[in-house]
Design a protein around this motif. Structure first.
Motif, PDB file in Angstrom:
ATOM      1  N   TYR A 493     139.930  35.336  59.976  1.00  0.00           N
ATOM      2  CA  TYR A 493     139.489  33.876  59.921  1.00  0.00           C
ATOM      3  C   TYR A 493     138.147  34.062  59.036  1.00  0.00           C
ATOM      4  CZ  TYR A 493     136.722  36.054  63.671  1.00  0.00           C
ATOM      5  OH  TYR A 493     136.224  36.810  64.481  1.00  0.00           O
ATOM      6  N   THR A 494     137.900  32.986  58.148  1.00  0.00           N
ATOM      7  CA  THR A 494     136.851  32.823  57.479  1.00  0.00           C
ATOM      8  C   THR A 494     135.551  31.885  58.084  1.00  0.00           C
ATOM      9  OG1 THR A 494     137.782  30.932  56.262  1.00  0.00           O
ATOM     10  CG2 THR A 494     138.225  33.244  55.174  1.00  0.00           C
ATOM     11  N   ARG A 495     134.522  32.294  57.499  1.00  0.00           N
ATOM     12  CA  ARG A 495     133.053  31.445  58.121  1.00  0.00           C
ATOM     13  C   ARG A 495     132.566  31.051  57.217  1.00  0.00           C
ATOM     14  NH1 ARG A 495     131.206  32.153  63.028  1.00  0.00           N
ATOM     15  NH2 ARG A 495     130.886  29.996  62.645  1.00  0.00           N
ATOM     16  N   GLY A 496     131.880  29.848  57.079  1.00  0.00           N
ATOM     17  CA  GLY A 496     131.052  29.285  56.117  1.00  0.00           C
ATOM     18  C   GLY A 496     131.655  28.027  55.350  1.00  0.00           C
ATOM     19  N   ASP A 497     130.728  27.231  54.884  1.00  0.00           N
ATOM     20  CA  ASP A 497     131.136  26.048  54.218  1.00  0.00           C
ATOM     21  C   ASP A 497     132.099  26.481  53.034  1.00  0.00           C
ATOM     22  OD1 ASP A 497     129.848  24.099  55.614  1.00  0.00           O
ATOM     23  OD2 ASP A 497     128.036  24.554  54.248  1.00  0.00           O
ATOM     24  N   ASP A 498     132.175  27.416  52.347  1.00  0.00           N
ATOM     25  CA  ASP A 498     133.043  27.863  51.215  1.00  0.00           C
ATOM     26  C   ASP A 498     133.740  29.134  51.690  1.00  0.00           C
ATOM     27  OD1 ASP A 498     131.103  30.066  51.896  1.00  0.00           O
ATOM     28  OD2 ASP A 498     130.240  29.945  49.701  1.00  0.00           O
ATOM     29  N   GLY A 499     133.918  29.429  52.909  1.00  0.00           N
ATOM     30  CA  GLY A 499     134.963  30.288  53.438  1.00  0.00           C
ATOM     31  C   GLY A 499     134.762  31.611  52.831  1.00  0.00           C
ATOM     32  N   SER A 500     133.358  31.895  52.465  1.00  0.00           N
ATOM     33  CA  SER A 500     133.170  33.192  51.869  1.00  0.00           C
ATOM     34  C   SER A 500     132.807  34.558  52.682  1.00  0.00           C
ATOM     35  CB  SER A 500     131.790  32.874  50.806  1.00  0.00           C
ATOM     36  OG  SER A 500     130.732  32.632  51.736  1.00  0.00           O
ATOM     37  N   LEU A 501     133.002  34.349  54.200  1.00  0.00           N
ATOM     38  CA  LEU A 501     132.774  35.420  54.840  1.00  0.00           C
ATOM     39  C   LEU A 501     133.965  35.574  55.634  1.00  0.00           C
ATOM     40  CD1 LEU A 501     130.379  37.383  55.728  1.00  0.00           C
ATOM     41  CD2 LEU A 501     130.296  36.140  57.984  1.00  0.00           C
ATOM     42  N   LEU A 502     134.703  36.543  55.360  1.00  0.00           N
ATOM     43  CA  LEU A 502     135.872  37.012  56.067  1.00  0.00           C
ATOM     44  C   LEU A 502     135.910  37.956  57.059  1.00  0.00           C
ATOM     45  CD1 LEU A 502     139.206  37.187  55.920  1.00  0.00           C
ATOM     46  CD2 LEU A 502     138.947  39.006  54.584  1.00  0.00           C
ATOM     47  N   VAL A 503     136.355  37.739  58.127  1.00  0.00           N
ATOM     48  CA  VAL A 503     136.607  38.510  59.584  1.00  0.00           C
ATOM     49  C   VAL A 503     138.056  39.034  59.478  1.00  0.00           C
ATOM     50  CG1 VAL A 503     136.003  38.962  61.890  1.00  0.00           C
ATOM     51  CG2 VAL A 503     134.492  37.372  60.730  1.00  0.00           C
ATOM     52  N   VAL A 504     138.228  40.241  59.505  1.00  0.00           N
ATOM     53  CA  VAL A 504     139.680  40.861  59.816  1.00  0.00           C
ATOM     54  C   VAL A 504     139.537  41.672  60.992  1.00  0.00           C
ATOM     55  CG1 VAL A 504     140.518  40.141  57.420  1.00  0.00           C
ATOM     56  CG2 VAL A 504     139.200  42.440  57.942  1.00  0.00           C
ATOM     57  N   LEU A 505     140.611  41.848  61.912  1.00  0.00           N
ATOM     58  CA  LEU A 505     140.645  42.340  63.020  1.00  0.00           C
ATOM     59  C   LEU A 505     141.862  43.052  63.477  1.00  0.00           C
ATOM     60  CD1 LEU A 505     138.603  39.926  65.185  1.00  0.00           C
ATOM     61  CD2 LEU A 505     137.562  41.916  63.935  1.00  0.00           C
ATOM     62  N   ASN A 506     142.130  44.388  63.695  1.00  0.00           N
ATOM     63  CA  ASN A 506     143.326  44.742  64.235  1.00  0.00           C
ATOM     64  C   ASN A 506     143.230  45.575  65.204  1.00  0.00           C
ATOM     65  OD1 ASN A 506     145.991  45.803  64.205  1.00  0.00           O
ATOM     66  ND2 ASN A 506     145.884  47.366  62.796  1.00  0.00           N
ATOM     67  N   PRO A 507     143.176  45.024  66.348  1.00  0.00           N
ATOM     68  CA  PRO A 507     143.177  45.780  67.654  1.00  0.00           C
ATOM     69  C   PRO A 507     144.710  46.694  68.009  1.00  0.00           C
ATOM     70  CG  PRO A 507     143.928  43.522  68.156  1.00  0.00           C
ATOM     71  CD  PRO A 507     143.706  43.593  66.688  1.00  0.00           C
ATOM     72  N   GLY A 508     145.526  46.560  67.206  1.00  0.00           N
ATOM     73  CA  GLY A 508     146.515  47.416  67.310  1.00  0.00           C
ATOM     74  C   GLY A 508     146.320  48.839  66.820  1.00  0.00           C
ATOM     75  N   ARG A 509     147.153  49.688  67.102  1.00  0.00           N
ATOM     76  CA  ARG A 509     147.268  51.118  66.701  1.00  0.00           C
ATOM     77  C   ARG A 509     147.969  51.236  65.168  1.00  0.00           C
ATOM     78  NH1 ARG A 509     147.458  54.476  69.978  1.00  0.00           N
ATOM     79  NH2 ARG A 509     148.006  53.425  71.759  1.00  0.00           N
ATOM     80  N   THR A 510     148.775  50.240  65.031  1.00  0.00           N
ATOM     81  CA  THR A 510     149.657  50.349  63.869  1.00  0.00           C
ATOM     82  C   THR A 510     149.018  49.597  62.576  1.00  0.00           C
ATOM     83  OG1 THR A 510     151.837  50.146  65.172  1.00  0.00           O
ATOM     84  CG2 THR A 510     151.911  49.737  62.746  1.00  0.00           C
ATOM     85  N   PRO A 511     149.027  50.347  61.393  1.00  0.00           N
ATOM     86  CA  PRO A 511     148.167  49.638  60.172  1.00  0.00           C
ATOM     87  C   PRO A 511     149.110  48.466  59.760  1.00  0.00           C
ATOM     88  CG  PRO A 511     148.480  52.096  59.954  1.00  0.00           C
ATOM     89  CD  PRO A 511     149.287  51.776  61.087  1.00  0.00           C
TER      90      PRO A 511
END
Length: 558
Positions: A493-511
């Motif tokens: 997901y992105t945060r901010g008015d311009d979407g310039s902060l990205l959060v990426v998460l992988n809680p799984g073991r597979t790339p």
């Protein structure tokens, strides 16, 4: 009445950036050496909490109690239980916390008392006048689930009271939304008994506000008015309390244990948690994130793979949809039409009634993605004590003070002592002992604060860095826009008015990999602010197993 300024500043005005920390007092730190955590122990650990960066500390109940439900059975709302200290100790804790910019919130058990409370003793007297008797809900004939008083229930003079949770917790009478003449205990909400209890709520709050408390988390906040379709009368009650707080004690906050912020925040609360229960899906949004069946398990929940699952079998869609609905309802109720200005959704790592993040096969490495979600999502994060170091849910913890709700739902495992580790290695002027309220984790590799502090790569340091980033980057304020790109593996997901902060998460073991939306022409690589296991290649983000990152995206050329 003159308005009283909040001792730790206007917490209500800082909801969007506030990070909450829940302390279970009997388990946190023991200053007097009697084996039970206490208020002075918390005070002596304030430097640690300040180092971590939290804005407010919520204490589970610390009032006089017979402790049949670990303090949620209150026998005196105006006095600290002796095992925790004195009212003066609480005032000192609030003052010293305020000096570090930390607000103190208490847990208000509003819907019931202990059956050993003097109010109940007086109301149980057969000669009690109606104004005293009707502080509780009584019937002269047996009712399903009600409890007898004055004997076994077979005596001619027996009466029955309505419990609110355990049998030892008689419900306070706030009235019924739908009175019925053939059931005289169903009194209207403005009857003398309910009116007395509403007045008592304000008296209790004022007592602790005047001693320096900055707010309350309200236990079972939806339970007050009975038979209340749509919780209309319950909402009216709490909106009245909120108006009084805003007028008389501006800056103080009210946080609900309701489990449905879509309803509770428009009903007067500053915040409400997504919980393991509550709402139209009985807590599914939170359980779909964390519940791996290795801790507290309610048989009616059924089996459902959670998002924080190493095998990648879950999904965060239910959580995203619940937050979206709640945020829209909160914004609609705000005079300015904005989410997080007058109310916010709360997102906990866990709590005293629900399994910890680290439970069963899920370890502290896997918990990193979960912690990053909690501290970057547009909500009020609540860190349950010890989750920041990866303390484990202990399935063999002995039942203590009413902790067992069913054969599969044992809460003691998430209430074990905070594991401090080597004396002298944790920020703080004092050296309170580790609580012995319950057995601590006996494993040789049990995490400790001391060990985590000494390891720059620990979960604790990640949490501290995430808290600091949340405070320093306005894009992480709860009121800052959110765009969800994916809700599985990875979650992005992105945060901010311009979407310039990205959060990426992988809680799984597979790339896994994710292609970012939009035109990649001219996009320059973003900068990873926090996290690990993430690589950016043009418009594709590659995540290793258990990867997590907050990425500052460089602007695209126009």
């Amino acid at each position: 009445m003159t308005a009283r300024t909040a001792p730790a500043g206007d917490l209500a005005a800082r909801l969007g950036s506030t990070v909450l920390y829940q302390v279970y007092p009997q388990s946190f730190a023991d200053a007097d050496g009697d084996g039970i955590g206490d208020l002075d122990g918390i005070r002596q650990r304030l430097d640690y909490l300040a180092w971590l960066g939290v804005d407010a500390v919520w204490l589970s109940p610390c009032f006089v109690s017979p402790f049949q439900d670990a303090g949620y059975d209150v026998a005196d709302y105006l006095t600290v239980a002796p095992r925790y200290g004195t009212n003066a100790d609480l005032a000192a804790l609030c003052a010293e916390a305020a000096g570090r910019g930390i607000a103190v919130l208490l847990d208000l058990v509003a819907g019931h008392t202990s059956d050993q409370h003097p109010w109940f003793a007086a109301a149980s007297d057969p000669g009690a006048p109606p104004a005293v008797r009707d502080r509780y809900v009584w019937a002269d004939v047996p009712q399903a689930g009600w409890q007898p008083v004055g004997g076994t229930g077979t005596e001619p003079t027996a009466r029955w009271y309505l419990p609110n949770f355990f049998p030892c917790q008689p419900a306070l009478n706030f009235g019924y939304a739908r009175p019925r003449p053939d059931e005289p205990w169903r009194q209207p909400v403005d009857a003398p008994g309910p009116a007395a209890n509403r007045a008592a709520l304000r008296e209790i709050m004022a007592h602790w506000f005047d001693l320096g408390v900055s707010g309350f988390r309200v236990d079972m906040a939806a339970s007050l008015v009975k038979d209340d379709p749509g919780l209309v009368e319950t909402g009216r009650l709490w909106r009245g309390v909120r108006e009084w707080v805003d007028t008389t004690y501006p800056g103080r906050v009210l946080i609900a244990e309701w489990g449905d912020p879509r309803v509770s925040v428009p009903s007067g609360f500053h915040a409400d948690f997504l919980l393991q229960f509550g709402g139209p899906d009985d807590g599914l949004p939170l359980r779909s994130l964390w519940n791996n069946g290795a801790g507290t398990v309610n048989d009616v929940w059924g089996e459902l793979a959670c998002w924080a699952d190493a095998e990648g079998r879950g999904d965060a869609t239910a959580f995203v949809e619940a937050w979206t609905a709640a945020a829209a309802a909160i914004a609609a109720a705000d005079p300015g039409g904005r989410y997080a200005r007058s109310g916010v959704v709360g997102l906990p790592t866990s709590n005293h009634d629900f399994t910890r993040l680290v439970a069963g096969p899920r370890d502290a490495v896997q918990a990193r993605a979960a912690m990053t979600l909690v501290l970057t999502w547009p909500a009020m994060p609540s860190i349950y004590y010890g989750d920041e170091i990866g303390m484990r849910y202990l399935p063999d913890a002995p039942t203590t003070e009413g902790s067992r709700l069913s054969p599969t739902y044992e809460r003691a495992g998430c209430r074990t002592p905070m594991q401090w580790g080597t004396p002298g290695s944790v920020p703080g002027p004092g050296e309170p002992k580790q609580s012995r309220y319950l057995p601590a984790d006996p494993a040789p590799d049990a995490p400790t604060v001391a060990g985590a502090l000494a390891d720059p790569g620990s979960l604790l340091h990640l949490v501290r860095d995430l808290v600091a980033l949340r405070h320093s980057d306005p894009r992480l304020d709860a009121g800052s826009p959110l765009r969800v790109l994916a809700a599985g593996y990875p979650m992005a997901y992105t945060r901010g008015d311009d979407g310039s902060l990205l959060v990426v998460l992988n809680p799984g073991r597979t790339p896994v990999s994710l292609r970012l939306p939009g035109d990649p022409t001219g996009r320059t690589p973003g900068a990873v602010l926090l996290g690990g296991g993430v690589r950016l290649a043009g418009d594709v983000v590659h995540l290793d197993g258990f990867a997590h990152a907050v990425v500052d995206l460089a602007p695209t050329r126009s």
